[in-house]
Design a protein around this motif. Structure first.
Motif, short mmCIF file in Angstrom:
data_model
loop_
_atom_site.label_atom_id
_atom_site.label_comp_id
_atom_site.label_asym_id
_atom_site.label_seq_id
_atom_site.Cartn_x
_atom_site.Cartn_y
_atom_site.Cartn_z
N PHE A 35 22.68 6.05 5.98
CA PHE A 35 23.09 7.43 6.24
C PHE A 35 24.17 7.91 5.27
O PHE A 35 24.29 9.10 5.01
N GLU A 36 24.93 6.97 4.72
CA GLU A 36 25.97 7.34 3.76
C GLU A 36 25.38 7.78 2.43
O GLU A 36 25.97 8.60 1.72
N ASN A 37 24.21 7.25 2.10
CA ASN A 37 23.64 7.49 0.78
C ASN A 37 22.54 8.55 0.76
O ASN A 37 21.97 8.82 -0.30
N ASN B 41 26.49 -2.43 9.40
CA ASN B 41 26.86 -1.92 8.08
C ASN B 41 25.64 -1.48 7.27
O ASN B 41 25.72 -0.51 6.52
N GLU B 42 24.53 -2.19 7.43
CA GLU B 42 23.32 -1.81 6.71
C GLU B 42 22.77 -0.49 7.25
O GLU B 42 22.25 0.34 6.49
N VAL B 43 22.88 -0.28 8.56
CA VAL B 43 22.46 0.99 9.15
C VAL B 43 23.34 2.13 8.64
O VAL B 43 22.85 3.19 8.24
N ILE B 44 24.65 1.90 8.64
CA ILE B 44 25.59 2.93 8.19
C ILE B 44 25.33 3.32 6.74
O ILE B 44 25.35 4.51 6.39
N ASP C 257 0.82 -1.21 0.00
CA ASP C 257 0.00 0.00 0.00
C ASP C 257 0.86 1.27 0.00
O ASP C 257 0.46 2.29 -0.54
N LEU C 258 2.05 1.20 0.58
CA LEU C 258 2.85 2.40 0.77
C LEU C 258 4.16 2.43 -0.03
O LEU C 258 4.77 3.50 -0.15
N LYS C 259 4.60 1.29 -0.54
CA LYS C 259 5.96 1.22 -1.10
C LYS C 259 6.18 2.16 -2.29
O LYS C 259 7.33 2.57 -2.54
N ASN C 260 5.13 2.52 -3.00
CA ASN C 260 5.28 3.44 -4.13
C ASN C 260 5.15 4.91 -3.73
O ASN C 260 5.29 5.80 -4.58
N LYS C 261 4.89 5.15 -2.47
CA LYS C 261 4.70 6.53 -1.99
C LYS C 261 5.90 7.04 -1.19
O LYS C 261 5.96 8.22 -0.86
N VAL C 262 6.81 6.13 -0.87
CA VAL C 262 7.99 6.50 -0.09
C VAL C 262 9.22 5.85 -0.72
O VAL C 262 9.11 4.96 -1.56
N LYS C 263 10.38 6.29 -0.29
CA LYS C 263 11.61 5.60 -0.66
C LYS C 263 11.83 4.48 0.34
O LYS C 263 11.81 4.70 1.55
N PHE C 264 12.00 3.25 -0.17
CA PHE C 264 12.18 2.10 0.70
C PHE C 264 13.60 1.57 0.59
O PHE C 264 14.14 1.42 -0.50
N ILE C 265 14.20 1.29 1.75
CA ILE C 265 15.54 0.69 1.81
C ILE C 265 15.48 -0.53 2.73
O ILE C 265 15.05 -0.41 3.88
N TYR C 266 15.89 -1.66 2.21
CA TYR C 266 15.95 -2.84 3.08
C TYR C 266 17.04 -2.62 4.13
O TYR C 266 18.17 -2.26 3.81
N CYS C 267 16.69 -2.87 5.39
CA CYS C 267 17.68 -2.70 6.46
C CYS C 267 17.32 -3.56 7.65
O CYS C 267 16.23 -3.44 8.22
N ASP C 268 18.24 -4.43 8.02
CA ASP C 268 18.16 -5.17 9.27
C ASP C 268 18.98 -4.37 10.28
O ASP C 268 20.21 -4.29 10.16
N ILE C 269 18.33 -3.77 11.26
CA ILE C 269 19.03 -2.85 12.17
C ILE C 269 20.07 -3.56 13.02
O ILE C 269 20.93 -2.90 13.62
N SER C 270 20.02 -4.89 13.11
CA SER C 270 21.04 -5.61 13.86
C SER C 270 22.34 -5.73 13.06
O SER C 270 23.36 -6.18 13.59
N ASN C 271 22.31 -5.33 11.79
CA ASN C 271 23.49 -5.30 10.93
C ASN C 271 24.00 -3.86 10.87
O ASN C 271 23.42 -3.01 10.20
#
Length: 292
Positions: A60-62, A54-57, A38-52
């Motif tokens: 913010f880098e991009n 490097n994925e969190v970093i 319902d929302l994926k086309n209305k926002v920018k989506f980034i896959y992120c597992d917060i326990s990783n």
């Protein structure tokens, strides 16, 4: 247009929060491990597992953001009790990964989704993880001047299906199985708030400076016993419902209020006989000379 990053933006409460942010014309990026059709086309989506970390970093880098919400992590109390290590990893350590990036990238406001269980001696590892993260956020504020808002959510519900949506799952069991099997005595009191209302309040707090560096409790306005909720559902279903309160185990849930006062009392133990302080210092000095 302020840029907002929402960790866990496609979760139970996150869905409604993102909708509210979009309605108020914020530029929204969602970081999550699941997508929402319902929302994926209305926002920018980034896959992120917060326990990783490097994925969190990499998030913010991009890109750059003004405001960060953290709604990710373990939200189901019973699951958190079963998996204490995963609970601390997701709710505490992963929260610190996000905090570190907020400092490095000069985020203007950090909003953390906590729980009423942070104030309670109930809630086991879930409540402990929320309280620990609250204290860590406060320390980041003291040390790095990070502006924060901690939102302590009460009993949130909605019509969408999630494993931690208690009322929806209760109604589903009532409709499909014609029964409610409650493990408490039914006298537990809750102040239910719809997720849409909680989301609106969660956005209101970032639009006023009066909530900065504060803890905000978000609950409903009406106090209701569990048994009253069950009877309301039964009446709506034309009384075709079997209700059982077996009181077989509700130990980790608060009954009337999440507030608890439980001081840690310590006893002072003195060695008798004991080594005199002067003698102890002489022994230290002798040891240093002997090593020299």
């Amino acid at each position: 247009m302020k840029r907002v990053l929402v960790f866990g933006g496609f979760g139970f409460l996150g869905y409604y929060l993102v909708k509210e942010l979009l309605q108020k014309e914020y530029n929204v990026t969602v970081a999550d491990i699941v997508e929402d059709d319902d929302l994926k086309n209305k926002v920018k989506f980034i896959y992120c597992d917060i326990s990783n970390e490097n994925e969190v970093i990499s998030i913010f880098e991009n890109d750059t953001f003004d405001i960060v919400y953290n709604l990710a992590g373990f939200a189901n109390l019973d699951n958190a009790i079963k998996f204490p290590l995963k609970t601390i990893n997701l709710n505490v350590i992963a929260n610190m990964y996000i905090l570190e990036q907020c400092i490095k990238n000069k985020i203007k406001k950090y909003i953390y989704a906590s729980s009423a269980y942070a104030m309670s001696n109930k809630g086991s590892f879930y409540g402990i993880s929320k309280l620990a993260s609250e204290k860590i956020i406060e320390e980041y504020h003291k040390k790095y001047d990070l502006t924060f808002i901690i939102l302590r959510y009460g009993s949130v519900y909605s019509e969408r299906e999630y494993n931690n949506n208690y009322i929806y799952n209760l109604v589903k069991a009532a409709v499909l199985n014609k029964k409610i099997d409650h493990k408490g005595d039914g006298n537990e009191i809750r102040e239910y708030i719809h997720a849409a209302d909680a989301a609106k309040l969660s956005v209101d707090v970032i639009e006023s400076n009066s909530y900065e560096n504060r803890h905000v409790i978000l609950t409903g306005t009406e106090r209701m016993k569990r048994i009253e909720l069950f009877e309301m559902i039964k009446e709506i279903l034309n009384n075709d419902l079997d209700i059982k309160c077996n009181d077989s185990g509700y130990n980790n849930h608060y009954k009337f209020t999440p507030y608890s006062f439980e001081p840690s009392v310590s006893k002072k133990l003195i060695a008798n006989p004991h080594i005199d302080m002067g003698q102890g210092l002489l022994e230290c000095i002798r040891a240093v000379y002997n090593k020299g």
